[in-house]
Motif scaffolding. Structure first.
Motif, PDB file in Angstrom:
ATOM      1  N   TRP A  61       0.923  -1.326   0.170  1.00 10.45           N
ATOM      2  CA  TRP A  61      -0.521   0.051  -0.128  1.00 10.45           C
ATOM      3  C   TRP A  61       0.575   1.162  -0.415  1.00 10.45           C
ATOM      4  O   TRP A  61       2.126   0.995   0.460  1.00 10.45           O
ATOM      5  CB  TRP A  61      -1.019  -0.244   0.674  1.00 10.45           C
ATOM      6  N   CYS A  62       0.042   2.262  -0.680  1.00 14.86           N
ATOM      7  CA  CYS A  62       1.024   3.906  -0.512  1.00 14.86           C
ATOM      8  C   CYS A  62       1.179   4.298   0.490  1.00 14.86           C
ATOM      9  O   CYS A  62       0.538   3.846   2.037  1.00 14.86           O
ATOM     10  CB  CYS A  62       0.058   4.202  -1.726  1.00 14.86           C
ATOM     11  N   GLN A  63       2.445   4.267   1.430  1.00 18.16           N
ATOM     12  CA  GLN A  63       2.355   4.943   2.775  1.00 18.16           C
ATOM     13  C   GLN A  63       1.771   6.277   3.415  1.00 18.16           C
ATOM     14  O   GLN A  63       1.533   6.652   3.537  1.00 18.16           O
ATOM     15  CB  GLN A  63       3.961   5.160   2.900  1.00 18.16           C
ATOM     16  N   THR A  64       1.374   6.832   1.790  1.00 18.77           N
ATOM     17  CA  THR A  64       0.238   8.004   2.508  1.00 18.77           C
ATOM     18  C   THR A  64      -0.861   7.700   2.299  1.00 18.77           C
ATOM     19  O   THR A  64      -1.764   8.534   3.074  1.00 18.77           O
ATOM     20  CB  THR A  64       0.123   8.845   1.045  1.00 18.77           C
ATOM     21  N   ARG A  65      -0.891   6.456   3.161  1.00 20.93           N
ATOM     22  CA  ARG A  65      -2.594   5.855   3.097  1.00 20.93           C
ATOM     23  C   ARG A  65      -1.774   5.667   5.092  1.00 20.93           C
ATOM     24  O   ARG A  65      -3.158   6.115   5.595  1.00 20.93           O
ATOM     25  CB  ARG A  65      -3.031   4.511   2.942  1.00 20.93           C
ATOM     26  N   PHE A  66      -1.271   5.669   6.111  1.00 17.87           N
ATOM     27  CA  PHE A  66      -0.713   5.755   6.946  1.00 17.87           C
ATOM     28  C   PHE A  66       0.008   7.070   7.318  1.00 17.87           C
ATOM     29  O   PHE A  66       1.015   7.582   6.897  1.00 17.87           O
ATOM     30  CB  PHE A  66      -0.280   3.808   6.803  1.00 17.87           C
ATOM     31  N   ARG A  67      -0.264   7.084   8.899  1.00 19.03           N
ATOM     32  CA  ARG A  67       1.141   7.733   9.672  1.00 19.03           C
ATOM     33  C   ARG A  67       1.522   7.061  10.940  1.00 19.03           C
ATOM     34  O   ARG A  67       0.879   6.014  11.155  1.00 19.03           O
ATOM     35  CB  ARG A  67      -0.422   8.715  10.442  1.00 19.03           C
ATOM     36  N   LEU A  68       2.386   7.476  11.361  1.00 19.87           N
ATOM     37  CA  LEU A  68       3.627   6.125  11.639  1.00 19.87           C
ATOM     38  C   LEU A  68       3.094   7.447  13.334  1.00 19.87           C
ATOM     39  O   LEU A  68       2.839   7.578  13.481  1.00 19.87           O
ATOM     40  CB  LEU A  68       5.307   6.571  11.555  1.00 19.87           C
ATOM     41  N   LEU A  69       2.967   5.726  14.145  1.00 26.78           N
ATOM     42  CA  LEU A  69       2.271   5.721  15.740  1.00 26.78           C
ATOM     43  C   LEU A  69       3.660   5.936  16.479  1.00 26.78           C
ATOM     44  O   LEU A  69       4.732   5.416  15.896  1.00 26.78           O
ATOM     45  CB  LEU A  69       1.529   5.400  16.130  1.00 26.78           C
ATOM     46  N   PRO A  70       3.610   6.714  17.358  1.00 25.60           N
ATOM     47  CA  PRO A  70       4.684   7.222  18.182  1.00 25.60           C
ATOM     48  C   PRO A  70       5.485   5.625  18.666  1.00 25.60           C
ATOM     49  O   PRO A  70       4.584   5.181  19.478  1.00 25.60           O
ATOM     50  CB  PRO A  70       4.295   8.564  19.006  1.00 25.60           C
ATOM     51  N   LYS A  71       6.137   5.499  19.236  1.00 22.43           N
ATOM     52  CA  LYS A  71       6.379   3.833  19.978  1.00 22.43           C
ATOM     53  C   LYS A  71       6.357   4.503  21.067  1.00 22.43           C
ATOM     54  O   LYS A  71       6.633   5.095  21.783  1.00 22.43           O
ATOM     55  CB  LYS A  71       8.435   4.043  19.197  1.00 22.43           C
ATOM     56  N   PRO A  72       6.209   3.323  22.196  1.00 24.87           N
ATOM     57  CA  PRO A  72       5.628   3.255  23.560  1.00 24.87           C
ATOM     58  C   PRO A  72       7.105   4.162  24.061  1.00 24.87           C
ATOM     59  O   PRO A  72       8.610   3.259  24.111  1.00 24.87           O
ATOM     60  CB  PRO A  72       5.021   2.667  23.717  1.00 24.87           C
ATOM     61  N   LYS A  73       7.096   4.569  25.420  1.00 23.69           N
ATOM     62  CA  LYS A  73       8.599   5.430  25.500  1.00 23.69           C
ATOM     63  C   LYS A  73       8.222   3.986  27.211  1.00 23.69           C
ATOM     64  O   LYS A  73       7.320   3.674  28.344  1.00 23.69           O
ATOM     65  CB  LYS A  73       8.388   6.518  26.548  1.00 23.69           C
TER      66      LYS A  73
END
Length: 91
Positions: A61-73
């Motif tokens: 899938w095109c990466q524009t469909r997604f947003r990276l979620l922050p990694k849990p600290k």
């Protein structure tokens, strides 16, 4: 975004529109999170991204469909220490 996303990262689907290359309905759900299996450094046919993401649903899938979620600290957990109670002796 392709340099920031790697295998094992969580991404949020923000666009569940039909596949813009084939026009078929996308089996993705907007608002759901997916784990990235692989990043393919290949320009998407739409011209909006420089990589395709493999999330285990269909092919890529095109990466524009997604947003990276922050990694849990990582958070330090306080451990309880138990000390023996002193007993009072009564006579």
């Amino acid at each position: 975004m392709s340099d920031a996303v790697g295998p094992g990262d969580l991404v949020l689907c923000v666009n569940a529109a039909p596949n813009h290359a084939t026009g078929r309905p996308a089996p993705l759900q907007a608002g759901e999170t997916y784990r990235v299996i692989g990043v393919m450094e290949f320009a998407c046919p739409c011209g909006r991204s420089d990589a395709l993401l493999d999330i285990g649903v269909d092919f890529a899938w095109c990466q524009t469909r997604f947003r990276l979620l922050p990694k849990p600290k990582a958070q330090a957990m306080q451990r309880r220490t138990w000390a023996p109670r002193e007993k009072e002796t009564t006579r």
